[in-house]
Write an enzyme that holds these catalytic residues in place. Structure first.
Site, short mmCIF file in Angstrom:
data_model
loop_
_atom_site.label_atom_id
_atom_site.label_comp_id
_atom_site.label_asym_id
_atom_site.label_seq_id
_atom_site.Cartn_x
_atom_site.Cartn_y
_atom_site.Cartn_z
N HIS A 171 3.93 7.43 3.26
CA HIS A 171 4.86 6.30 3.22
C HIS A 171 4.46 5.30 2.15
O HIS A 171 3.35 5.33 1.64
CB HIS A 171 4.96 5.62 4.60
CG HIS A 171 3.71 4.93 5.05
ND1 HIS A 171 2.73 5.54 5.81
CD2 HIS A 171 3.26 3.66 4.87
CE1 HIS A 171 1.75 4.68 6.08
NE2 HIS A 171 2.04 3.53 5.52
N GLU A 205 7.60 1.46 4.95
CA GLU A 205 7.06 0.45 5.86
C GLU A 205 7.36 -0.92 5.26
O GLU A 205 7.18 -1.13 4.06
CB GLU A 205 5.54 0.65 6.01
CG GLU A 205 4.86 -0.35 6.93
CD GLU A 205 3.34 -0.10 7.03
OE1 GLU A 205 2.84 0.86 6.42
OE2 GLU A 205 2.68 -0.90 7.73
N HIS A 210 0.83 -1.21 0.00
CA HIS A 210 0.00 0.00 0.00
C HIS A 210 0.86 1.25 0.00
O HIS A 210 2.06 1.20 0.26
CB HIS A 210 -0.97 0.03 1.18
CG HIS A 210 -0.32 0.09 2.55
ND1 HIS A 210 -0.07 -1.03 3.31
CD2 HIS A 210 0.12 1.14 3.29
CE1 HIS A 210 0.49 -0.67 4.45
NE2 HIS A 210 0.64 0.66 4.47
#
Ligand code: CO
Length: 144
Positions: free
Chosen positions: A86, A135, A8
């Site tokens: 992010h 991440e 994502h």
């Protein structure tokens, strides 16, 4: 480092209702998901993006801070309209990935913890990652 798929892109939003309306009405999104595991002080919604194969679409993670002490509150204070925050890539083994980043001298931020998808995650400092807060997330069991 064993690179998995882009899971994502995280976006900080000042107003979740307005963000959801944007993704529905402007971008044509039809599938939305609540987080599997709520995150302290944050309202989170995932926008599912479809693909032709049907089961490996990626997501936009919409993140609205609910107070001024969260991990994204400072970002929203600097970017009042919100924005890209992010990127998140999957790895098969979170502990191995963490060891590899640390061995390369990359700054891992905080402990490995359970993220909104219910799988272990950690973040790597943007200054060590070509300017992108990154991440790293263990691939959910049962996926792929
Ligand atoms: Co995320």
């Amino acid at each position: 480092m064993k690179l998995g798929r882009l899971n994502h892109i995280g976006v900080v939003v000042p107003d979740m209702a307005a963000a959801l309306a944007h993704w529905r009405d402007v971008m044509g999104a039809t599938s939305f998901e609540e987080p599997h595991v709520p995150q302290d002080g944050l309202k989170i919604m995932f926008v599912n993006t479809p693909t032709h194969s049907g089961n490996d679409g990626t997501q936009m993670e919409l993140i609205q801070p609910l107070n001024d002490k969260t991990a994204v509150s400072g970002f929203l204070a600097k970017n009042a309209a919100g924005g890209q925050h992010h990127v998140c890539f999957e790895v098969p083994d979170i502990d191995a990935a963490r060891e590899e980043f640390e061995a390369m001298g990359k700054r891992v931020l905080g402990p490995t913890r359970i993220g909104a998808h219910g799988t272990p995650i950690f973040f790597v400092h943007p200054k060590d990652m070509q300017g992108m807060l990154t991440e790293i997330m263990e691939t959910p069991k049962g996926d792929h």
